[in-house]
Design a protein around this motif. Structure first.
Motif, PDB file in Angstrom:
ATOM      1  N   ASN A  41       0.569  -1.298  -0.086  1.00 41.99           N
ATOM      2  CA  ASN A  41      -0.125   0.096  -0.016  1.00 41.99           C
ATOM      3  C   ASN A  41       0.916   1.238  -0.129  1.00 41.99           C
ATOM      4  OD1 ASN A  41      -2.335  -1.583  -0.040  1.00 41.99           O
ATOM      5  ND2 ASN A  41      -2.446  -1.416   2.453  1.00 41.99           N
ATOM      6  N   CYS A  42       2.028   0.944  -0.728  1.00 40.11           N
ATOM      7  CA  CYS A  42       2.879   2.385  -0.773  1.00 40.11           C
ATOM      8  C   CYS A  42       2.272   3.392  -1.230  1.00 40.11           C
ATOM      9  CB  CYS A  42       4.282   1.976  -1.378  1.00 40.11           C
ATOM     10  SG  CYS A  42       4.250   1.785  -2.964  1.00 40.11           S
ATOM     11  N   VAL A  94      -0.379   5.156  -0.663  1.00 44.25           N
ATOM     12  CA  VAL A  94      -0.912   5.972   0.194  1.00 44.25           C
ATOM     13  C   VAL A  94       0.023   7.149   0.290  1.00 44.25           C
ATOM     14  CG1 VAL A  94      -2.227   4.545   1.579  1.00 44.25           C
ATOM     15  CG2 VAL A  94       0.206   4.734   2.033  1.00 44.25           C
ATOM     16  N   SER A 148      -1.472  10.405  -0.840  1.00 42.58           N
ATOM     17  CA  SER A 148      -2.306  11.130  -0.305  1.00 42.58           C
ATOM     18  C   SER A 148      -1.768  12.251   0.487  1.00 42.58           C
ATOM     19  CB  SER A 148      -3.111  10.278   0.888  1.00 42.58           C
ATOM     20  OG  SER A 148      -1.893   9.765   1.886  1.00 42.58           O
ATOM     21  N   ARG A 157      -2.499  16.417  -0.474  1.00 43.62           N
ATOM     22  CA  ARG A 157      -3.132  16.759   0.422  1.00 43.62           C
ATOM     23  C   ARG A 157      -3.997  18.159   0.144  1.00 43.62           C
ATOM     24  NH1 ARG A 157       0.209  17.056   6.323  1.00 43.62           N
ATOM     25  NH2 ARG A 157      -1.733  18.367   6.554  1.00 43.62           N
ATOM     26  N   CYS A 208      -6.239   9.267  -9.486  1.00 46.16           N
ATOM     27  CA  CYS A 208      -6.300   7.968  -9.156  1.00 46.16           C
ATOM     28  C   CYS A 208      -5.612   7.228 -10.453  1.00 46.16           C
ATOM     29  CB  CYS A 208      -7.742   7.403  -9.038  1.00 46.16           C
ATOM     30  SG  CYS A 208      -8.364   7.942  -7.422  1.00 46.16           S
ATOM     31  N   ASP A 249      -8.668  -0.553  -4.229  1.00 45.16           N
ATOM     32  CA  ASP A 249      -7.986  -0.250  -3.229  1.00 45.16           C
ATOM     33  C   ASP A 249      -7.552   1.243  -3.337  1.00 45.16           C
ATOM     34  OD1 ASP A 249      -8.191  -2.458  -1.986  1.00 45.16           O
ATOM     35  OD2 ASP A 249      -6.408  -3.313  -2.553  1.00 45.16           O
ATOM     36  N   VAL A 250      -7.156   1.613  -4.587  1.00 47.70           N
ATOM     37  CA  VAL A 250      -6.620   2.850  -4.574  1.00 47.70           C
ATOM     38  C   VAL A 250      -7.649   3.998  -4.473  1.00 47.70           C
ATOM     39  CG1 VAL A 250      -5.260   4.367  -6.458  1.00 47.70           C
ATOM     40  CG2 VAL A 250      -4.745   2.139  -6.262  1.00 47.70           C
ATOM     41  N   GLN A 274      -8.671   4.280  -0.652  1.00 50.40           N
ATOM     42  CA  GLN A 274      -7.864   4.734   0.237  1.00 50.40           C
ATOM     43  C   GLN A 274      -7.430   6.271  -0.002  1.00 50.40           C
ATOM     44  OE1 GLN A 274      -4.921   2.414   2.016  1.00 50.40           O
ATOM     45  NE2 GLN A 274      -5.668   0.479   1.380  1.00 50.40           N
ATOM     46  N   LEU A 275      -7.524   6.699  -1.176  1.00 49.24           N
ATOM     47  CA  LEU A 275      -7.197   7.929  -1.566  1.00 49.24           C
ATOM     48  C   LEU A 275      -8.217   8.708  -1.485  1.00 49.24           C
ATOM     49  CD1 LEU A 275      -4.485   7.676  -4.712  1.00 49.24           C
ATOM     50  CD2 LEU A 275      -4.112   7.875  -1.933  1.00 49.24           C
ATOM     51  N   CYS A 276      -9.402   8.316  -1.831  1.00 53.01           N
ATOM     52  CA  CYS A 276     -10.575   9.270  -2.170  1.00 53.01           C
ATOM     53  C   CYS A 276     -11.625   8.961  -1.217  1.00 53.01           C
ATOM     54  CB  CYS A 276     -11.187   9.261  -3.418  1.00 53.01           C
ATOM     55  SG  CYS A 276     -10.060   9.612  -4.613  1.00 53.01           S
TER      56      CYS A 276
END
Length: 312
Positions: free
Chosen positions: A135-136, A138, A141, A145, A179, A250-251, A254-256
């Motif tokens: 999960n690198c 992340v 994010s 930011r 994404c 997953d992407v 976890q990002l959105c």
């Protein structure tokens, strides 16, 4: 038409008889293959068949499945607007990141193939690292930011391009492109590795024979010699690209966020997780999985048809 069908079924019947005789003569070979075949059937074939069966039922885990025919599919296509958003986003991701990642992987592999071995080894490690880093992604994010401390916002503010921070991962206008960028970065690894292996396996004497037969430049060498020799690797890379492009969840989650703002980053797999793991509507989730399965098979067939023409 009737005559054509009769010939077709006669040919099929003949082929089945020939296949049965061959299988009977090689029964020891199939006996050795039996352990793998049994495990493959249990853990791959049976779950797919079970999913297709449950897609025609109402099944909430607590009660016995109840057959409802095509109701799940009708609700998905005609009533579930969020699913249609997921289909659109998934197809966009597959159409843009799948072919682009596939072509970029091959071009990078082709370009570094002529480099010294130690340089090639470092390049392979750099390109393959995102695929094994879990999960690198992340880390993006932090880059995106939504305040002035995000690297992208700080960079653009310092350049004077924007005067206030942009909510990259909350604003529906920017979520999906970001994404796609992350997915493209992550998709280069496995295909790239197979292409490097395939390029190393091409017999050098074929290039010399090709130049004797009239090959004039590197592009003709690529099309008539390199690509035909790499068809198995090209097929492997295409299957991996399709799988990664359609299995995206997953992407975006976890990002959105899950759910994302106005479902702007919703994908088919995210919709499947929502109904299967959150709402426990397993019949509905199985219908989503079946549609996704059919979409992947159709894309796989289309790519196989294209790859058959390579080098011809």
């Amino acid at each position: 038409m009737k005559e054509y069908l009769q010939k077709y079924f006669t040919l099929r019947k003949h082929n089945a008889k020939v296949a049965y005789k061959k299988a009977k003569n090689r029964k020891m070979c199939y006996l050795f293959l039996a352990p793998y075949a049994i495990l493959f059937t249990m853990f791959y074939v049976f779950p797919v068949l079970a999913s297709i069966y449950f897609s025609f039922t109402y099944y909430n885990v607590l009660e016995a499945p109840r057959f409802i025919g095509l109701q799940n599919y009708i609700s998905l296509i005609l009533q579930d607007d969020i699913f249609l958003i997921g289909v659109k986003n998934t197809l966009l991701i597959a159409v843009i990141t799948g072919p682009l990642g596939y072509i970029m992987s091959f071009l990078f592999a082709w370009l570094i193939n002529e480099l010294p071995r130690w340089v090639r080894s470092i390049a392979v490690m750099v390109f393959y690292a995102p695929s094994i880093a879990g999960n690198c992604f992340v880390i993006f994010s932090v880059f995106f930011r939504g305040d002035a401390y995000g690297y992208v916002n700080a960079f653009l503010i310092n350049l004077g391009i924007i005067d206030k921070p942009i909510l990259w991962l909350v604003n529906p206008q920017y979520m999906l492109p970001i994404c796609m960028l992350v997915i493209l970065w992550m998709s280069l690894g496995s295909g790239f590795l197979s292409f490097v292996a395939g390029l190393q396996g091409v017999d050098k004497s074929q290039f010399e024979a090709g130049y004797m037969d009239g090959i004039k430049n590197r592009w003709q060498e690529l099309w008539f010699i390199t690509l035909p020799n790499m068809k198995p690797m090209l097929m492997f890379g295409a299957v991996m690209a399709i799988t990664q492009a359609f299995n995206v969840a997953d992407v975006t989650m976890q990002l959105c966020g899950f759910p994302s703002t106005d479902y702007a980053a919703r994908t088919i797999v995210a919709h499947l997780i929502d109904y299967g793991s959150m709402r426990f509507e397993m019949g509905y989730a199985c219908a989503i999985a079946t549609i996704l399965f059919l979409m992947m098979i159709l894309c796989n067939k289309a790519i196989q048809s294209f790859l058959r023409r390579v080098g011809t």
